[in-house]
Design a protein around this motif. Structure first.
Motif, short mmCIF file in Angstrom:
data_model
loop_
_atom_site.label_atom_id
_atom_site.label_comp_id
_atom_site.label_asym_id
_atom_site.label_seq_id
_atom_site.Cartn_x
_atom_site.Cartn_y
_atom_site.Cartn_z
N PHE A 187 0.84 -1.16 0.00
CA PHE A 187 0.00 0.00 0.00
C PHE A 187 0.89 1.23 0.00
N GLY A 188 0.56 2.20 -0.82
CA GLY A 188 1.32 3.44 -0.84
C GLY A 188 0.39 4.64 -0.78
N TYR A 189 0.83 5.70 -0.11
CA TYR A 189 0.04 6.92 0.02
C TYR A 189 0.98 8.11 -0.12
N ASN A 190 0.54 9.14 -0.86
CA ASN A 190 1.39 10.30 -1.08
C ASN A 190 0.53 11.56 -1.16
N THR A 191 1.02 12.64 -0.65
CA THR A 191 0.41 13.95 -0.80
C THR A 191 1.43 14.87 -1.46
N ALA A 192 1.04 15.50 -2.54
CA ALA A 192 1.93 16.43 -3.23
C ALA A 192 1.69 17.84 -2.70
N ILE A 193 2.74 18.48 -2.21
CA ILE A 193 2.66 19.86 -1.72
C ILE A 193 3.52 20.72 -2.65
N HIS A 194 2.97 21.78 -3.16
CA HIS A 194 3.65 22.67 -4.10
C HIS A 194 4.08 21.91 -5.35
N GLY A 195 3.23 21.01 -5.83
CA GLY A 195 3.52 20.26 -7.04
C GLY A 195 3.56 21.18 -8.25
N ILE A 196 4.20 20.75 -9.30
CA ILE A 196 4.30 21.53 -10.53
C ILE A 196 3.11 21.17 -11.41
N ALA A 197 2.42 22.19 -11.91
CA ALA A 197 1.24 21.99 -12.75
C ALA A 197 1.35 22.85 -14.00
N LEU A 198 0.76 22.37 -15.08
CA LEU A 198 0.73 23.12 -16.33
C LEU A 198 -0.50 24.02 -16.33
N GLN A 199 -0.27 25.32 -16.43
CA GLN A 199 -1.37 26.29 -16.49
C GLN A 199 -1.04 27.32 -17.57
N ASN A 200 -1.94 27.46 -18.54
CA ASN A 200 -1.76 28.44 -19.63
C ASN A 200 -0.40 28.30 -20.31
N ASN A 201 -0.04 27.08 -20.66
CA ASN A 201 1.19 26.75 -21.39
C ASN A 201 2.48 27.07 -20.63
N SER A 202 2.42 27.17 -19.31
CA SER A 202 3.64 27.33 -18.53
C SER A 202 3.48 26.51 -17.24
N TYR A 203 4.58 26.14 -16.67
CA TYR A 203 4.57 25.34 -15.46
C TYR A 203 4.66 26.26 -14.24
N VAL A 204 3.79 26.02 -13.27
CA VAL A 204 3.75 26.81 -12.04
C VAL A 204 3.64 25.87 -10.85
N ASN A 205 3.98 26.39 -9.66
CA ASN A 205 3.76 25.62 -8.44
C ASN A 205 2.28 25.68 -8.11
N SER A 206 1.69 24.53 -7.94
CA SER A 206 0.26 24.43 -7.67
C SER A 206 -0.02 24.64 -6.18
N THR A 207 -1.17 25.22 -5.88
CA THR A 207 -1.60 25.38 -4.49
C THR A 207 -2.41 24.17 -4.03
N LEU A 208 -2.76 23.28 -4.97
CA LEU A 208 -3.52 22.09 -4.63
C LEU A 208 -2.63 21.10 -3.88
N LYS A 209 -3.25 20.30 -3.03
CA LYS A 209 -2.52 19.26 -2.30
C LYS A 209 -3.22 17.92 -2.55
N PRO A 210 -3.02 17.35 -3.75
CA PRO A 210 -3.71 16.10 -4.06
C PRO A 210 -3.16 14.93 -3.25
N ASN A 211 -4.05 14.04 -2.89
CA ASN A 211 -3.68 12.80 -2.21
C ASN A 211 -3.75 11.67 -3.22
N PHE A 212 -2.79 10.81 -3.18
CA PHE A 212 -2.72 9.67 -4.08
C PHE A 212 -2.46 8.42 -3.26
N TYR A 213 -3.14 7.35 -3.62
CA TYR A 213 -2.84 6.08 -2.97
C TYR A 213 -2.86 4.96 -4.01
N ILE A 214 -2.16 3.90 -3.67
CA ILE A 214 -2.11 2.73 -4.56
C ILE A 214 -2.10 1.46 -3.70
N LEU A 215 -2.84 0.49 -4.15
CA LEU A 215 -2.80 -0.86 -3.60
C LEU A 215 -2.13 -1.73 -4.65
N TYR A 216 -1.12 -2.46 -4.26
CA TYR A 216 -0.36 -3.26 -5.21
C TYR A 216 -0.11 -4.64 -4.62
#
Length: 159
Positions: A1-30
């Protein structure tokens, strides 16, 4: 099992990369398991389920494979079936990307003629159903298979 939260992840916005304010959670069962039938036969199984809390998923949530390795005298046989589920997302240009589920079957046989000489035959994407990678263009989406259905015949000589 894996779990991750991205803080200040890089996101594509209007054809340029910026630091995102979102904090997505990701998990995986393997899970994976290997079964040996004597010294010459092996069955490998693997499966995963992954998800995140974002509205869009830009990769398969479900996937796995089955591999079978066999040796009979001077012959080595290989079989593999991969599966990846479908997924959907919208591009920054608001184009809808719909990636269909895919199966990829590969099989091969190697003949060990001598200690130094091997002959092999391998077929990839034999079902011609491998998952296709989306390439968003400005006004449309192009879907391309990672590789075409191919057959390879070869000779390996070590000297």
């Amino acid at each position: 099992f894996g779990y991750n939260t991205a803080i200040h992840g890089i996101a594509l916005q209007n054809n340029s990369y910026v630091n995102s304010t979102l904090k997505p959670n990701f998990y995986i069962l393997y899970g994976a398991h290997e079964i040996r039938f004597g010294t010459n036969h092996t069955l490998s199984l693997s499966a995963y389920y992954g998800d995140n809390d974002m509205d869009q998923t830009m990769s398969s949530k479900i996937g796995g494979y089955i591999q079978l390795f066999n040796t009979f005298d001077k012959f080595d046989l290989y079989n593999e079936l991969l599966y990846r589920s479908s997924y959907h997302y919208l591009t920054p240009a608001n184009l809808s990307v719909n990636v269909q589920a895919g199966y990829d079957y590969t099989a091969g046989v190697t003949y060990h003629a001598t200690k130094d000489l091997n002959l092999f035959f391998k077929g990839e994407n034999l079902l011609n159903k491998a998952i296709k990678t989306p390439y968003p263009m400005p006004t449309y989406i192009d879907y391309v298979a990672p590789f075409d259905r191919t057959v390879k015949i070869g000779l390996k000589y070590v000297f």
